[in-house]
Write a protein that holds these residues in place. Structure first.
Motif, PDB file in Angstrom:
ATOM      1  N   ALA A   1       0.736  -1.126  -0.026  1.00  0.00           N
ATOM      2  CA  ALA A   1       0.190  -0.103  -0.122  1.00  0.00           C
ATOM      3  C   ALA A   1       0.759   1.362  -0.034  1.00  0.00           C
ATOM      4  O   ALA A   1       0.421   2.418  -0.533  1.00  0.00           O
ATOM      5  CB  ALA A   1      -0.940   0.098   1.245  1.00  0.00           C
ATOM      6  N   VAL A   2       1.859   1.124   0.785  1.00  0.00           N
ATOM      7  CA  VAL A   2       2.775   2.419   0.960  1.00  0.00           C
ATOM      8  C   VAL A   2       3.677   2.565  -0.511  1.00  0.00           C
ATOM      9  O   VAL A   2       3.457   3.705  -1.043  1.00  0.00           O
ATOM     10  CB  VAL A   2       4.035   2.317   1.993  1.00  0.00           C
ATOM     11  CG1 VAL A   2       5.096   3.002   1.749  1.00  0.00           C
ATOM     12  CG2 VAL A   2       3.355   2.366   3.217  1.00  0.00           C
ATOM     13  N   ASP A   3       3.881   1.425  -1.190  1.00  0.00           N
ATOM     14  CA  ASP A   3       4.643   1.625  -2.431  1.00  0.00           C
ATOM     15  C   ASP A   3       3.639   2.201  -3.457  1.00  0.00           C
ATOM     16  O   ASP A   3       4.048   2.687  -4.487  1.00  0.00           O
ATOM     17  CB  ASP A   3       5.091   0.092  -2.987  1.00  0.00           C
ATOM     18  CG  ASP A   3       6.323   0.573  -3.824  1.00  0.00           C
ATOM     19  OD1 ASP A   3       7.177   0.870  -3.234  1.00  0.00           O
ATOM     20  OD2 ASP A   3       6.063  -0.123  -4.973  1.00  0.00           O
TER      21      ASP A   3
ATOM     22  N   PHE B   1       7.760   2.671   9.265  1.00  0.00           N
ATOM     23  CA  PHE B   1       9.043   3.577   8.780  1.00  0.00           C
ATOM     24  C   PHE B   1       9.728   2.848   7.798  1.00  0.00           C
ATOM     25  O   PHE B   1      10.271   3.726   6.939  1.00  0.00           O
ATOM     26  CB  PHE B   1       9.595   3.998   9.900  1.00  0.00           C
ATOM     27  CG  PHE B   1      10.807   5.211   9.623  1.00  0.00           C
ATOM     28  CD1 PHE B   1      10.164   6.127   8.860  1.00  0.00           C
ATOM     29  CD2 PHE B   1      12.102   5.207  10.063  1.00  0.00           C
ATOM     30  CE1 PHE B   1      11.089   7.330   8.605  1.00  0.00           C
ATOM     31  CE2 PHE B   1      13.083   6.274   9.730  1.00  0.00           C
ATOM     32  CZ  PHE B   1      12.222   7.177   9.227  1.00  0.00           C
ATOM     33  N   LEU B   2       9.865   1.555   8.166  1.00  0.00           N
ATOM     34  CA  LEU B   2      10.810   0.808   7.059  1.00  0.00           C
ATOM     35  C   LEU B   2      10.257   0.590   5.646  1.00  0.00           C
ATOM     36  O   LEU B   2      10.995   0.855   4.612  1.00  0.00           O
ATOM     37  CB  LEU B   2      11.224  -0.425   7.493  1.00  0.00           C
ATOM     38  CG  LEU B   2      11.839  -0.708   8.781  1.00  0.00           C
ATOM     39  CD1 LEU B   2      12.025  -2.224   9.629  1.00  0.00           C
ATOM     40  CD2 LEU B   2      13.499  -0.369   8.459  1.00  0.00           C
TER      41      LEU B   2
ATOM     42  N   SER C   1      10.441   2.112   0.318  1.00  0.00           N
ATOM     43  CA  SER C   1       9.766   2.648  -1.189  1.00  0.00           C
ATOM     44  C   SER C   1      10.374   4.074  -1.685  1.00  0.00           C
ATOM     45  O   SER C   1      10.516   4.417  -2.666  1.00  0.00           O
ATOM     46  CB  SER C   1       8.116   3.154  -0.964  1.00  0.00           C
ATOM     47  OG  SER C   1       7.555   1.827  -0.805  1.00  0.00           O
ATOM     48  N   ALA C   2      10.736   4.921  -0.602  1.00  0.00           N
ATOM     49  CA  ALA C   2      11.459   6.174  -1.110  1.00  0.00           C
ATOM     50  C   ALA C   2      12.686   6.008  -1.896  1.00  0.00           C
ATOM     51  O   ALA C   2      13.031   6.364  -2.904  1.00  0.00           O
ATOM     52  CB  ALA C   2      11.672   6.984   0.285  1.00  0.00           C
ATOM     53  N   LYS C   3      13.473   4.969  -1.476  1.00  0.00           N
ATOM     54  CA  LYS C   3      14.871   4.458  -2.225  1.00  0.00           C
ATOM     55  C   LYS C   3      14.423   3.925  -3.273  1.00  0.00           C
ATOM     56  O   LYS C   3      15.174   4.361  -4.211  1.00  0.00           O
ATOM     57  CB  LYS C   3      15.515   3.380  -1.136  1.00  0.00           C
ATOM     58  CG  LYS C   3      16.654   2.701  -1.877  1.00  0.00           C
ATOM     59  CD  LYS C   3      17.171   1.533  -1.058  1.00  0.00           C
ATOM     60  CE  LYS C   3      16.066   0.771  -1.204  1.00  0.00           C
ATOM     61  NZ  LYS C   3      16.792  -0.969  -1.139  1.00  0.00           N
ATOM     62  N   ASN C   4      13.490   2.886  -3.671  1.00  0.00           N
ATOM     63  CA  ASN C   4      12.908   2.460  -4.803  1.00  0.00           C
ATOM     64  C   ASN C   4      12.441   3.231  -5.911  1.00  0.00           C
ATOM     65  O   ASN C   4      12.395   2.973  -6.884  1.00  0.00           O
ATOM     66  CB  ASN C   4      12.361   0.970  -4.341  1.00  0.00           C
ATOM     67  CG  ASN C   4      13.188   0.182  -3.945  1.00  0.00           C
ATOM     68  OD1 ASN C   4      14.514   0.278  -3.875  1.00  0.00           O
ATOM     69  ND2 ASN C   4      12.627  -0.863  -3.076  1.00  0.00           N
ATOM     70  N   HIS C   5      12.084   4.427  -5.349  1.00  0.00           N
ATOM     71  CA  HIS C   5      11.406   5.301  -6.520  1.00  0.00           C
ATOM     72  C   HIS C   5      12.139   6.510  -6.769  1.00  0.00           C
ATOM     73  O   HIS C   5      11.820   7.594  -6.803  1.00  0.00           O
ATOM     74  CB  HIS C   5       9.872   5.576  -5.675  1.00  0.00           C
ATOM     75  CG  HIS C   5       8.882   4.590  -5.921  1.00  0.00           C
ATOM     76  ND1 HIS C   5       8.032   4.488  -7.125  1.00  0.00           N
ATOM     77  CD2 HIS C   5       8.666   3.487  -5.146  1.00  0.00           C
ATOM     78  CE1 HIS C   5       7.327   3.271  -6.846  1.00  0.00           C
ATOM     79  NE2 HIS C   5       7.712   2.678  -5.861  1.00  0.00           N
ATOM     80  N   GLY C   6      13.317   6.290  -6.846  1.00  0.00           N
ATOM     81  CA  GLY C   6      14.373   7.246  -7.280  1.00  0.00           C
ATOM     82  C   GLY C   6      15.030   7.954  -6.154  1.00  0.00           C
ATOM     83  O   GLY C   6      15.379   9.237  -6.260  1.00  0.00           O
TER      84      GLY C   6
END
Ligand code: UD1
Length: 350
Positions: free
Chosen positions: A67-69, A107-108, A113-118
């Motif tokens: 869901a976060v992703d 938080f993880l 997702s923050a890392k994997n989306h650029g």
């Protein structure tokens, strides 16, 4: 195009005030909340204050990685402010697994997702609780953290460390396979109190409030019989604890300053920490009597035994935030306590 900020836990007390200030500063906001500890009162209030009926709201549990992703797939996100967490100290002692699972997993998921989306800018809402009973006051960001006295406090320390480590590890990411760098700021809040001057948003504790100001306002309005002042035999001038009470709107503006610093590329390090307080200690007794004076109400209170786990005194050295974020607390404690009372009265009229 306006930059977009994802606010997890954005329907809650701090999140709603931050959403208002982000929108006032020209940011687009996506609010994500699982509504586990709030209702739609504050989100509706945010829409009224901002005059914006189109703020995207996503019913999302941040412990759900998919869901976060999806949020990061559906929206171009320039920064995340992560509020979605449990926050009751006593409950965390009774339910450590629930606290660790919720506060760490959510938080993880955000970071992954923050890392994997650029890559993305991540602001973490930390707490002065990380300093514990500090020897030297006021505390600066360099003051050593002390072992946490509750699972809640420990989740704040662990999340700070996770953010620091993710920033370090992702600094080399160049966008290959979509992976980018994560930059991070942790804001260590002192004691946030008060409500928006419109009285349309404020703190909405469920059940009996743990925190001082909601207990004061609920006592003043007649929902509670009497306020217990926990301890009047502390080594302070009037014997009650000292805290640094930070106005919620001032606190919200600190988030805007921190987000702008990240988005505008003004950070000096990939991971930074700032104390967010006023720099002024106020005793519990002083806060109670100021509330009475400012609002012209008589409060039923009594002195009660100390509350286990409380520190005697803590207040912030805010010079780093003042200099680097160009931010300073401006609202007086009188105005803040008036706003807290206006909010309680607004709730009573609903
Ligand atoms: C607590 C948490 C902090 C968290 C903050 C906001 C700890 C040790 N503290 O701070 O991490 O960020 O809440 O949610 O983890 N008091 C009374 N009577 C009451 C309630 C409080 O006298 O009914 C006193 C307390 O003893 C304390 C002061 O008021 O001296 C402030 O208490 P509170 O509002 O609960 O905040 P903190 O404990 O400082």
């Amino acid at each position: 195009m306006a930059k977009r900020v994802l606010v997890s836990g954005g329907a809650g007390y701090i999140g709603s005030h931050v959403t208002v200030e982000l929108i006032a500063a020209g940011y687009d906001v996506v609010v994500a909340d699982n509504m586990s500890n709030c209702d739609m009162t504050c989100f509706e209030g945010v829409k009224k204050i901002t005059g914006r009926d189109d703020i995207p709201f996503e019913l999302t549990d941040c412990c759900d990685a998919a869901a976060v992703d999806r949020l990061f797939t559906d929206y171009q996100i320039d920064a995340v402010i992560h509020f979605a967490a449990y926050k009751a100290v006593g409950e965390s002692v009774a339910e450590p697994i629930m606290y660790y699972r919720n506060n760490l997993v959510s938080f993880l998921n955000i970071l992954e997702s923050a890392k994997n989306h650029g890559g993305c800018n991540v602001l973490f809402s930390s707490s002065a609780t990380v300093y514990g009973e500090a020897e030297d006051l006021p505390v600066t960001e360099q003051t050593p953290r002390l072992p946490a006295t509750s699972p809640y406090g420990n989740t704040k320390q662990i999340c700070e460390d996770i953010l620091r480590d993710v920033v370090k590890a992702t600094a080399i990411n160049d966008g290959t396979d979509g992976r980018g760098p994560v930059k991070g700021i942790a804001l260590r809040y002192f004691n946030p109190i008060g409500a928006h001057p419109s009285a349309l948003i404020g703190e909405l504790p469920r059940g009996v409030p743990n925190n001082l100001v909601p207990f004061i306002t609920q006592t003043a309005i007649g929902k509670r019989e009497c306020l217990n002042i926990f301890g009047n035999d502390y080594p302070t001038e009037d014997g009650t604890c000292l805290r640094d009470y930070i106005d919620i709107v001032d606190l919200a503006k600190a988030h805007v300053a921190a987000v702008s610093r990240m988005i505008d590329g003004k950070m000096k390090e990939g991971y930074e920490i700032f104390n967010i307080g006023t720099g002024r200690p106020v005793s519990v007794y002083e806060l109670v009597t100021t509330f009475e004076k400012v609002n012209g109400v008589k409060l039923a209170y009594r002195f009660a035994p100390r509350r286990p786990g409380d520190v005697v005194a803590i207040w912030a050295d805010t010079s780093l935030a003042n200099e680097e974020l160009g931010w300073k607390a401006t609202r007086s404690v009188e105005d803040t306590l008036a706003s807290a009372w206006a909010w309680e009265k607004h709730l009573a009229e609903k």
